[in-house]
Scaffold this motif. Structure first.
Motif, mmCIF file in Angstrom:
data_model
loop_
_atom_site.group_PDB
_atom_site.id
_atom_site.type_symbol
_atom_site.label_atom_id
_atom_site.label_comp_id
_atom_site.label_asym_id
_atom_site.label_seq_id
_atom_site.Cartn_x
_atom_site.Cartn_y
_atom_site.Cartn_z
ATOM 1 N N VAL A 1 46.483 -18.184 108.801
ATOM 2 C CA VAL A 1 47.453 -19.264 108.970
ATOM 3 C C VAL A 1 48.727 -18.630 109.504
ATOM 4 O O VAL A 1 49.058 -17.518 109.131
ATOM 5 C CB VAL A 1 47.724 -19.953 107.621
ATOM 6 N N SER A 2 49.422 -19.333 110.354
ATOM 7 C CA SER A 2 50.648 -18.774 110.925
ATOM 8 C C SER A 2 51.685 -18.569 109.829
ATOM 9 O O SER A 2 52.014 -19.482 109.079
ATOM 10 C CB SER A 2 51.192 -19.731 111.975
ATOM 11 N N LEU A 3 52.204 -17.365 109.750
ATOM 12 C CA LEU A 3 53.196 -17.050 108.728
ATOM 13 C C LEU A 3 54.471 -17.833 108.944
ATOM 14 O O LEU A 3 55.087 -18.310 107.988
ATOM 15 C CB LEU A 3 53.487 -15.544 108.756
ATOM 16 N N SER A 4 54.848 -17.969 110.207
ATOM 17 C CA SER A 4 56.065 -18.719 110.503
ATOM 18 C C SER A 4 55.926 -20.165 110.060
ATOM 19 O O SER A 4 56.850 -20.741 109.479
ATOM 20 C CB SER A 4 56.354 -18.673 111.990
ATOM 21 N N ALA A 5 54.777 -20.740 110.342
ATOM 22 C CA ALA A 5 54.569 -22.142 109.963
ATOM 23 C C ALA A 5 54.691 -22.293 108.455
ATOM 24 O O ALA A 5 55.347 -23.207 107.950
ATOM 25 C CB ALA A 5 53.205 -22.622 110.443
ATOM 26 N N PHE A 6 54.053 -21.370 107.723
ATOM 27 C CA PHE A 6 54.138 -21.432 106.268
ATOM 28 C C PHE A 6 55.571 -21.226 105.794
ATOM 29 O O PHE A 6 56.038 -21.914 104.885
ATOM 30 C CB PHE A 6 53.229 -20.381 105.633
ATOM 31 N N ALA A 7 56.271 -20.273 106.431
ATOM 32 C CA ALA A 7 57.644 -19.998 106.001
ATOM 33 C C ALA A 7 58.532 -21.221 106.188
ATOM 34 O O ALA A 7 59.345 -21.553 105.323
ATOM 35 C CB ALA A 7 58.202 -18.812 106.790
#
Lengths: 395, 141
Positions: free
Chosen positions: A25-31
């Motif tokens: 999963v995209s880390l940026s999206a989660f962040a």
């Protein structure tokens, strides 16, 4: 051709098979999503404690669902009934699936590492139903061996190497750490001398990666969300606990480590820790039987004997490790001294012999042998008065 | 010997949200830095109008006797510019890297309000590291 590559349509979403899911999963999206979660909760509350509680509740919902999903996907629908089993599940499987990395279990010494690898190899053999009848204590698992080694390190608590191994493990029962061994253990021990408290420690939680806490927010930690996840998992598995996240400053490093503190409720049986030890010993014994070569066997036997006797002493006399003074040497002998106001007992363990002497009648060999049988599943025979030992005559 | 004298970040309306000076030369007090930021913002906007060809995106480099000024404008209008020694190379790459740090440690921080001054510990730490690395690399070249 018509129909080739067509995906089967399910009328009901409940009929769809549970897929493995996306591994990445995209880390940026989660962040960004997490940041928005925190901001949203901030608008709803008046103070920091309330915000922390809300984050925890959000994590709780995640934890409950994660447990169900992972039990189905990863563990083949097996339910954990042992404390160490569920803790190990949390800190390896759950962490690996949610945050992409398993918290490492470190061990001191290459022998122990080898043993661990051997066990994982032998585990297959044992699973194939080759357990002898005498060992009616269940299937040994990695958790058992690991827990066994934790106890060994703890009982030999005065040795710094063992403590370093424990710290590397990221999970250790607090009351068995000696206070003067390390500054990290010190700061964790303050105010937490209860035996129902456990800790998972990580350098930096994934959710905290991009978050800088303002100075006026005090000890607030967005890791409360992760603490909530852990609480959700433990609660749904039947181990009610209070879980909190703390920053622990480490000297020499700019950023503090994060620790998840798990305090189990009273109804959870933390004494089952001991029975887990016995299973660990079982694993060791199996290993001993299968080991190749004499040096390997003797090393394993030494470890086994030391642990088994420590264990029997601890469980029998209800001694806490600080009451046991273990003078381990490079040879196979271990001397245990029990002392209180009026009694003293000396117990010398050497490979597979136990020599016992003292001034109190109740610490007699029968007692030891009974509990040893219960614990390690093997009989200790009382050969009566000692006449000679290791080639030395005794009066 | 600091190749970079100072770093400014201004928001889309021209207000200064971050100022860092990396050397004794070119140090400014708060009011002066605020004035400079809004001045630069206006000049940047005017230069877009002055351009003889259409589609100009504003000043990227200003060369003077004693300093160079490199400017980077993001798609959202946030400008990052750095005042450095004349002839310093690889400033564009540094500016892009700083923009990356900004998106990571400032925009993903739930306690940062948009267009407000930046008060993020992690951003400061990583920025210092980036500038330090740049300094070391420059000395090495």
């Amino acid at each position: 051709m018509i129909g080739v590559g067509k995906i089967k349509q399910y009328t009901n979403v409940l009929d769809k098979p549970l897929s493995k899911g996306k591994q990445e999963v995209s880390l940026s999206a989660f962040a960004f999503l997490f940041s928005e979660l925190v901001q949203y909760n901030q608008t709803q509350v008046d103070n920091i404690a309330e915000l922390e509680r809300r984050l925890e509740d959000a994590g709780y919902a995640v934890g409950a669902r994660v447990l169900e999903l992972l039990c189905h996907r990863e563990k083949g629908n097996r339910r954990e009934t042992r404390l160490l089993g569920i803790l190990s599940f949390v800190h390896s499987t759950v962490w690996k699936v949610l945050f992409g990395k398993a918290l490492e279990i470190g061990f001191g010494g290459t022998l122990v590492k080898k043993v661990l690898m051997e066990v994982s190899d032998r585990f297959q053999d044992m699973k194939d139903g080759l357990l002898p009848d005498a060992w009616d204590l269940g299937e040994p698992t990695m958790v058992d061996l690991w827990s066994c080694l934790v106890l060994r390190s703890a009982v030999q608590g005065s040795r710094i190497e063992s403590l370093a191994a424990l710290q590397q493990m990221n999970l250790f029962p607090l009351e068995q750490i000696k206070p003067n061994c390390s500054p990290v253990a010190d700061s964790l021990e303050k105010g937490t001398e209860h035996e129902d408290e456990y800790m998972i420690s990580e350098k930096e939680l994934l959710v905290n990666r991009f978050i800088s806490i303002l100075k006026d927010m005090g000890t607030f930690n967005c890791g409360a969300f992760v603490a909530g996840i852990v609480r959700g998992v433990l609660d749904s598995a039947g181990f009610p606990a209070v879980v909190t996240a703390h920053f622990v400053p480490v000297e020499g490093q700019l950023r503090p480590r994060t620790t998840i503190l798990i305090k189990f409720a009273e109804e959870v049986d933390t004494a089952s820790f001991m029975s887990d030890m016995s299973l660990g010993l079982n694993a060791l014994l199996h290993l001993n039987l299968h080991a190749k070569g004499t040096t390997e066997r003797s090393k394993i036997r030494m470890m086994f004997t030391q642990v088994s006797c420590s264990l029997s002493l601890v469980s029998m006399f209800e001694l806490v490790p600080s009451d046991l003074v273990s003078i381990s040497s490079e040879t196979n002998a271990s001397l245990f001294i029990y002392r209180n106001a009026s009694d003293v007992a000396y117990i010398l363990v050497c490979v597979d012999d136990i020599v016992n002497t003292g001034n109190h009648n109740s610490y007699d060999i029968e007692h030891i042998s009974q509990s040893a049988y219960h614990v390690v599943g093997c009989l200790i025979k009382d050969v009566g008065q000692l006449h000679d030992f290791l080639g030395v005559g005794v009066n | 010997m600091a190749a970079i004298y100072s770093l400014y970040i201004i928001n889309k309306s021209g207000g200064l949200i971050f100022y860092k000076d990396c050397g004794s030369a070119g140090r400014m007090d708060t009011n002066d830095s605020l004035r400079l930021a809004s001045l630069w913002h206006s000049m940047h906007a005017i230069s877009q109008q002055l351009s003889p060809v259409a589609g100009c995106s504003g000043i990227e480099l200003l060369e003077a006797d004693t300093f160079d000024l490199h400017c980077f404008q993001s798609l959202t209008g946030t400008k990052i510019f750095v005042v450095s020694e004349p002839g310093t190379m690889y400033m564009e790459a540094l500016l892009k890297h700083i923009y990356e740090l900004y998106t990571d440690y400032v925009l993903k921080n739930p306690f940062y309000e948009m267009e407000m001054p930046i008060r993020c510990e992690l951003f400061d730490i990583n920025l210092s590291q980036a500038i330090q690395k740049e300094r070391v690399a420059l000395l090495g070249r």
